[in-house]
Design an enzyme around this catalytic site. Structure first.
Site, PDB file in Angstrom:
ATOM      1  N   SER A 178      27.706   1.105   6.303  1.00  0.00           N
ATOM      2  CA  SER A 178      27.863   2.529   6.959  1.00  0.00           C
ATOM      3  C   SER A 178      26.608   3.403   6.785  1.00  0.00           C
ATOM      4  O   SER A 178      26.140   4.222   7.657  1.00  0.00           O
ATOM      5  CB  SER A 178      29.284   3.304   6.673  1.00  0.00           C
ATOM      6  N   HIS A 206      31.826   0.001  11.738  1.00  0.00           N
ATOM      7  CA  HIS A 206      30.451   0.278  12.593  1.00  0.00           C
ATOM      8  C   HIS A 206      29.918  -1.029  13.576  1.00  0.00           C
ATOM      9  O   HIS A 206      28.834  -1.030  13.797  1.00  0.00           O
ATOM     10  CB  HIS A 206      29.514   0.699  11.715  1.00  0.00           C
ATOM     11  N   LYS A 237      34.999   5.327  15.953  1.00  0.00           N
ATOM     12  CA  LYS A 237      33.387   5.455  16.034  1.00  0.00           C
ATOM     13  C   LYS A 237      33.066   5.122  17.392  1.00  0.00           C
ATOM     14  O   LYS A 237      33.258   5.849  18.557  1.00  0.00           O
ATOM     15  CB  LYS A 237      32.908   4.790  14.843  1.00  0.00           C
TER      16      LYS A 237
HETATM   17  C1  PLP Z   1      32.980   1.052   6.854  1.00  0.00           C
HETATM   18  C2  PLP Z   1      34.095   2.248   7.059  1.00  0.00           C
HETATM   19  N1  PLP Z   1      35.243   1.838   6.831  1.00  0.00           N
HETATM   20  C3  PLP Z   1      36.271   2.774   7.150  1.00  0.00           C
HETATM   21  C4  PLP Z   1      36.137   4.059   7.718  1.00  0.00           C
HETATM   22  C5  PLP Z   1      37.183   5.131   7.711  1.00  0.00           C
HETATM   23  O1  PLP Z   1      37.596   5.034   9.269  1.00  0.00           O
HETATM   24  P1  PLP Z   1      37.971   6.510   9.770  1.00  0.00           P
HETATM   25  O2  PLP Z   1      37.231   7.198   9.860  1.00  0.00           O
HETATM   26  O3  PLP Z   1      38.723   5.958  10.922  1.00  0.00           O
HETATM   27  O4  PLP Z   1      39.288   6.784   8.909  1.00  0.00           O
HETATM   28  C6  PLP Z   1      34.661   4.377   7.663  1.00  0.00           C
HETATM   29  C7  PLP Z   1      34.461   5.859   8.130  1.00  0.00           C
HETATM   30  O5  PLP Z   1      34.648   6.897   7.808  1.00  0.00           O
HETATM   31  C8  PLP Z   1      33.704   3.718   7.347  1.00  0.00           C
HETATM   32  O6  PLP Z   1      32.442   3.852   7.416  1.00  0.00           O
END
Ligand code: PLP
Length: 375
Positions: A178, A206, A237
Site C-alpha cells: 500500500s 490495492h 478502494k
Molecule cells: C493492504 C490493505 N489491507 C487492508 C486495508 C483495510 O481496508 P479498509 O480501508 O477497507 O478497512 C487497507 C486500507 O486501508 C490496505 O491498504
C-alpha cells in the site's frame, strides 16, 4: 491520571509526527475542495474514479430508498439483505472462487479471517511491509508471528524450513504494497507454499480493479487463476464503496460465517454500500476502458511503475509535511505519509493516479514534482 497523554502528544509534535485532519468540503471527480480551495486530488485510493460515478450514486440512492441507510442489525440477525447475497455471489465470480463473505471494512476482513483460522499452535509468516490490519490480526490470533524481509523469497524459505513443528503455516502478503506500490512475487510464494504445505492468504486491497487485463487482481496479472488459498479484498478502494471481503472455498466461507467474531458481532454493511460495490463490479466488467485508463495514466506519470501507487521518498517527517504544503499551495493535494505507517527515515509523499485524472492534471503534477523535488 493519564498524564502520559500530554507528554506523548508533545513528543509527537516535537518529532513532526502529530496527526490532524484536513476537512474536505466537496468532492467532484478528481477535484476536492478544502478551505474553499479547489485542488487536484492525487492521494485517494479511488483508483477507477468510481466513488462518485453517476450510475453508482444512483444505485446507492435506490438502495437507501428501498432499505433505509443502516442495516439495523448484524447479518445473522436481521441485517442480511438480498443486496448482501447478490454482492457476495458477484465477488465470488469476480475472484473465481466458490463463495465470498463481506465484512464491514477491509480491516475487519483481515481480523476476521486470520484470527479465526489460526491459534497458538500455528505460525503466521508475513512480509515485513504488510498492512497494519494484517499485523493486528496476527497479534490477536496468538499464533507465532514470523516476518520475512520485504519481497525476499530466500528469507521466506528460511522461515518455512524451520517451522515444521507448527500445526499450520499461514503465509500472508499484500498483493500490492500500500505504501510502496510494488507487487508481491506471487509465482514464487505459491511455489514455496506448495513445497512446504503452507496456506496462502493474499490481501488484494490495492490490486482488485487494478491488476490484470480485466482488473481481477494479482492472479490474473501473473496468469495464476485459482492458485491462492484465501483472497482478501476491500470494496473501499477501486470499487469506490465501503467494506471488505474474503473469497475462497464454500467450506471456508461457511466456517467464517459460523466462527468469525469480527463478522458475527457487528452490524451488517449498509445496503447502499452493497449496491454501490455491485454497480462498480458491473461497470468494471462491462467497461474495459476503466482498467485500461488507469494503466495509461499510471504510465503517463511514471513509465516504470506497474501500479498506480507511486511513492516519492523524502526521509524526515517534517520535510515530507512541508513539501506536501508546497504542493497544496499549487493546488495539488498530496498527503505526507510518516512513521509508524512507514519505517522511520522513509517519510514520503504517496502519489496515487486514477483512471479519472486528465492528461492536463497529470502534466500539472509532473511539472510541480520537477520544480519542487528536482532529481
Ligand atoms: C493492504 C490493505 N489491507 C487492508 C486495508 C483495510 O481496508 P479498509 O480501508 O477497507 O478497512 C487497507 C486500507 O486501508 C490496505 O491498504
Amino acid at each position: 491520571m493519564l498524564e502520559f497523554i500530554e507528554q506523548e502528544l508533545a513528543d509527537l509534535q516535537a518529532r513532526g509526527l502529530s496527526r490532524s485532519f484536513k476537512s474536505v468540503e466537496n468532492i467532484s471527480g478528481t477535484k476536492i475542495t478544502i478551505n474553499g480551495r479547489k485542488l487536484i486530488n492525487f492521494c485517494s485510493n479511488n483508483y477507477l474514479g468510481l466513488a462518485d460515478d453517476p450510475q453508482i450514486k444512483a444505485q446507492a440512492c435506490a438502495a437507501i430508498q428501498a432499505f433505509g441507510f443502516g442495516a439495523g442489525a448484524a447479518r445473522l440477525v436481521s441485517g442480511n439483505t438480498i443486496l448482501h447475497d447478490q454482492l457476495e455471489e458477484k465477488l465470488a465470480r469476480f475472484k473465481n472462487r466458490a463463495a465470498a463473505l463481506t465484512f464491514s471494512t477491509g480491516y475487519l476482513a483481515n481480523l476476521g479471517v486470520i484470527n479465526t483460522l489460526v491459534n497458538e499452535n500455528d505460525t503466521i509468516i508475513i512480509d515485513r511491509l504488510n498492512h497494519a490490519s494484517i499485523i493486528d490480526a496476527c497479534r490477536l490470533s496468538r499464533a507465532k508471528l514470523q516476518v520475512y524481509e520485504h519481497l525476499n523469497m530466500t528469507s521466506l524459505e528460511k522461515i518455512l524450513q524451520r517451522s515444521a513443528k507448527f500445526r499450520q503455516r499461514l503465509i500472508v502478503t499484500d498483493a500490492v504494497f500500500s505504501m510502496d506500490g510494488d507487487i508481491a512475487p506471487l509465482p514464487e510464494i505459491i511455489k514455496l507454499a506448495k513445497a512446504y504445505q503452507a496456506i496462502t492468504l493474499v490481501d488484494e486491497a490495492h490490486s482488485t480493479g487494478v491488476l490484470g487485463e480485466t482488473g481481477q487482481g494479482i492472479e490474473e496479472y501473473f496468469g495464476l487463476t485459482g492458485q491462492i488459498d484465501i483472497i482478501m479484498g476491500t470494496l473501499s478502494k477501486a470499487l469506490g464503496s465501503l467494506g471488505g471481503f474474503i473469497a475462497g472455498s464454500q467450506k471456508l466461507i461457511d466456517y467464517l460465517r459460523n466462527k468469525s467474531r469480527p463478522f458475527i458481532y457487528t452490524t451488517a454493511l449498509p445496503p447502499s454500500a452493497c449496491a454501490a460495490a455491485l454497480a462498480a463490479l458491473k461497470l468494471i466488467e462491462e467497461d474495459s476502458c476503466l482498467v485500461r485508463n488507469l494503466k495509461r495514466n499510471t504510465t503517463l506519470l511514471s513509465p516504470q511503475s506497474a501500479t498506480p501507487i507511486i511513492p516519492v521518498i523524502i526521509g524526515q517527517a517534517d520535510q515530507a509535511v512541508a513539501l506536501a504544503e508546497k504542493f497544496f499551495d499549487r493546488g495539488i493535494f498530496l498527503s505526507a505519509i510518516r512513521p509508524p505507517t512507514v519505517p522511520a527515515g522513509s517519510s514520503r509523499l504517496r502519489i496515487t493516479v486514477t483512471a479519472a485524472h486528465t492528461k492536463e492534471e497529470i502534466a500539472c503534477l509532473a511539472s510541480s514534482l520537477q520544480e519542487l523535488i528536482p532529481a
